[in-house]
Design a protein around this motif. Structure first.
Motif, PDB file in Angstrom:
ATOM      1  N   LEU A 102      22.795   7.860  58.711  1.00 60.44           N
ATOM      2  CA  LEU A 102      23.759   7.075  59.472  1.00 60.44           C
ATOM      3  C   LEU A 102      23.809   7.520  60.926  1.00 60.44           C
ATOM      4  O   LEU A 102      23.839   6.686  61.854  1.00 60.44           O
ATOM      5  N   ALA A 103      23.798   8.838  61.159  1.00 60.85           N
ATOM      6  CA  ALA A 103      23.845   9.350  62.526  1.00 60.85           C
ATOM      7  C   ALA A 103      22.591   8.980  63.306  1.00 60.85           C
ATOM      8  O   ALA A 103      22.661   8.549  64.471  1.00 60.85           O
ATOM      9  N   SER A 151      22.678   5.277  64.187  1.00 60.41           N
ATOM     10  CA  SER A 151      23.625   4.986  65.267  1.00 60.41           C
ATOM     11  C   SER A 151      23.035   5.349  66.621  1.00 60.41           C
ATOM     12  O   SER A 151      23.129   4.569  67.586  1.00 60.41           O
ATOM     13  N   TRP A 152      22.416   6.515  66.709  1.00 58.09           N
ATOM     14  CA  TRP A 152      21.820   6.915  67.984  1.00 58.09           C
ATOM     15  C   TRP A 152      20.582   6.089  68.308  1.00 58.09           C
ATOM     16  O   TRP A 152      20.272   5.870  69.490  1.00 58.09           O
ATOM     17  N   ASN A 153      19.881   5.615  67.285  1.00 58.88           N
ATOM     18  CA  ASN A 153      18.764   4.697  67.548  1.00 58.88           C
ATOM     19  C   ASN A 153      19.269   3.433  68.247  1.00 58.88           C
ATOM     20  O   ASN A 153      18.643   2.935  69.196  1.00 58.88           O
ATOM     21  N   TYR A 154      20.401   2.915  67.803  1.00 62.79           N
ATOM     22  CA  TYR A 154      20.980   1.726  68.441  1.00 62.79           C
ATOM     23  C   TYR A 154      21.338   2.014  69.902  1.00 62.79           C
ATOM     24  O   TYR A 154      21.069   1.211  70.803  1.00 62.79           O
ATOM     25  N   VAL A 155      21.937   3.182  70.150  1.00 67.40           N
ATOM     26  CA  VAL A 155      22.362   3.526  71.509  1.00 67.40           C
ATOM     27  C   VAL A 155      21.156   3.734  72.430  1.00 67.40           C
ATOM     28  O   VAL A 155      21.121   3.218  73.562  1.00 67.40           O
ATOM     29  N   ALA A 157      23.262  14.413  66.216  1.00 67.63           N
ATOM     30  CA  ALA A 157      23.066  13.936  64.845  1.00 67.63           C
ATOM     31  C   ALA A 157      22.966  15.122  63.883  1.00 67.63           C
ATOM     32  O   ALA A 157      23.773  15.259  62.959  1.00 67.63           O
TER      33      ALA A 157
END
Length: 434
Positions: A185-186, A189-193, A409
């Motif tokens: 999940l972490a 999320s950072w991939n999206y950012v 992460a």
């Protein structure tokens, strides 16, 4: 601690820093002690090494390596990637999610982070670059995701941890699962950012009906491969097989799927896969042999007890002890891959964390998350360097995303795993009643 042991630990560290292959680092440390120390006949230490190698538990490791090799060469890994792509490929940054999920599944079956990098990286890094991802970022994401192989069962690292510490391997399989899911999940999320400003191209939009048909079609193609981890874990936790027997089932299942169903592998290619798995296994067995000898010597010298006393001189506070143990594990992970790190660190630190009130099952998750973080933490970062070779990426372009993954992460997951025992103990308690 005797001066000879201190010199020996310094030699081991120096050999690791200058890049000597890890099995030879352990061999050098053992030879120094055998030549200059007084530990009885050499046959005593050699017997310690052979007694470890004779364990039936270790048979599982080459079998999982072989199963992972067959998956990579037999089209199973590629079909898993295609299935995940059909679900997430139309999202912005969706290929990053595909990398995380595919690497987690493949790494779980092969049990090794390096196998996941080699299999998924060769497929996904060029594909991500074609769709606008920076090559350094894509390679960094593959490296960070590959460490999920330590956390998602069945994991070769957890087999070794259970074997070295005498802890239930089934419980060790379960302990890192929730931390692994949190890490997925972490990373997602950072991939999206991190991909918001990249000039990404996504698959053209489609109706739900078209997407549904595509997902069903690719699920049928990948279904046999997807059944593999379910069969393995079902057999283990259903009490049908031991983890070692389940590894054999994985190999027997993967061969006909790859050769006769998918037809991406022939018997000649299979012989090459077996040869490569044999080479990897040979290196691991040499490593385990010398690590067992070194562990026997250090045990005779009371090194674990002296490390615990050293930690206690700093503080007897359980929180401080755990923070020092985490730091020790992360540094070990920076210099060695997970197998070497577990063989070295787990027996040394177990008395320390037990003193701090940590259950050995909980400690297995702490070890896995910390060593995983060390594997991608600059400046050493063995998995990061390996991914750079596989992805043909400039290491400088990988550093920024790698540092973000480590700090925002991995580190939060490590701290949660360490100081929230329920995160690691809930599944073993639920399924095994540990």
């Amino acid at each position: 601690m005797s001066p000879l042991v201190i010199v020996d630990a310094g030699l081991l560290t120096l050999l690791l820093i200058i890049g000597v292959p890890v099995p030879f680092c352990f061999a050098g440390a053992v030879l120094l002690l055998m030549i200059f120390g007084d530990f009885g006949a050499a046959s005593f230490l050699i017997g310690a090494g052979y007694s470890k190698l004779s364990s039936v538990v270790l048979v599982a490791i080459p079998l999982y390596i072989l199963a992972g090799g067959i998956m990579g060469s037999g089209g199973i890994a590629g079909r898993l990637v295609d299935l995940a792509d059909s679900v997430f490929g139309r999202l912005r940054g969706g290929l990053g999610i595909v990398v995380i999920l595919a690497t987690a599944v493949f790494g779980a079956i092969s049990g090794m982070a390096s196998s996941a990098v080699a299999a998924i990286g060769t497929i996904m890094i060029p594909r991500m670059e074609e769709r606008g991802y920076d090559r350094g970022y894509a390679t960094s994401l593959v490296a960070a995701s590959s460490v999920l192989a330590l956390l998602i069962p069945p994991s070769a690292s957890m087999i070794l941890y259970g074997w070295v510490t005498g802890t239930s391997i089934l419980a060790c399989f379960l302990a890192p699962v929730l931390p692994g899911l949190l890490l997925c999940l972490a990373l997602g999320s950072w991939n999206y950012v991190l991909t918001r400003k990249m000039p990404l191209t996504v698959q053209p939009p489609a109706t739900r009906r078209e997407i549904g048909f595509e997902v069903i079609s690719r699920a049928k193609r990948a279904g046999a491969g997807l059944m593999m981890p379910l069969i393995i874990l079902g057999f283990i936790y259903g009490g049908v097989t031991t983890p070692t027997e389940a590894a054999a089932v994985a190999v027997v299942y993967a061969i006909p799927i790859s050769i006769y169903l998918y037809r991406d592998l022939n018997w000649r290619d299979l012989s090459e896969v077996i040869w490569r798995a044999g080479q990897t296994t040979g290196v691991l067995m040499v490593l385990i042999f010398f690590a067992a000898m070194l562990g026997r010597i250090w045990t005779l010298e009371n090194v674990p007890q002296q490390i615990m006393e050293g930690f206690l001189t700093v503080s007897a506070n359980p929180v401080v002890l755990l923070l020092m143990a985490n730091l020790f594990l992360m540094v070990v992970g920076m210099f060695m891959e997970d197998v070497s790190g577990i063989l070295l660190a787990a027996p040394l630190l177990l008395p320390v964390v037990t003193r701090a009130g940590v259950d050995p099952i909980h400690f297995s998750a702490i070890v896995a998350t910390n060593l995983g973080m060390g594997l991608i933490t600059p400046p050493t970062a063995p998995i990061l360097y390996f991914a750079a070779l596989i992805g043909k990426a400039n290491l400088a372009s990988m550093l920024k995303p790698s540092i973000i993954f480590v700090l925002f992460a991995y580190l939060p997951v490590v701290l949660l795993t360490t100081f929230v025992p329920a995160l690691s103990m809930w599944l073993p308690n639920l399924i095994l009643g540990q």
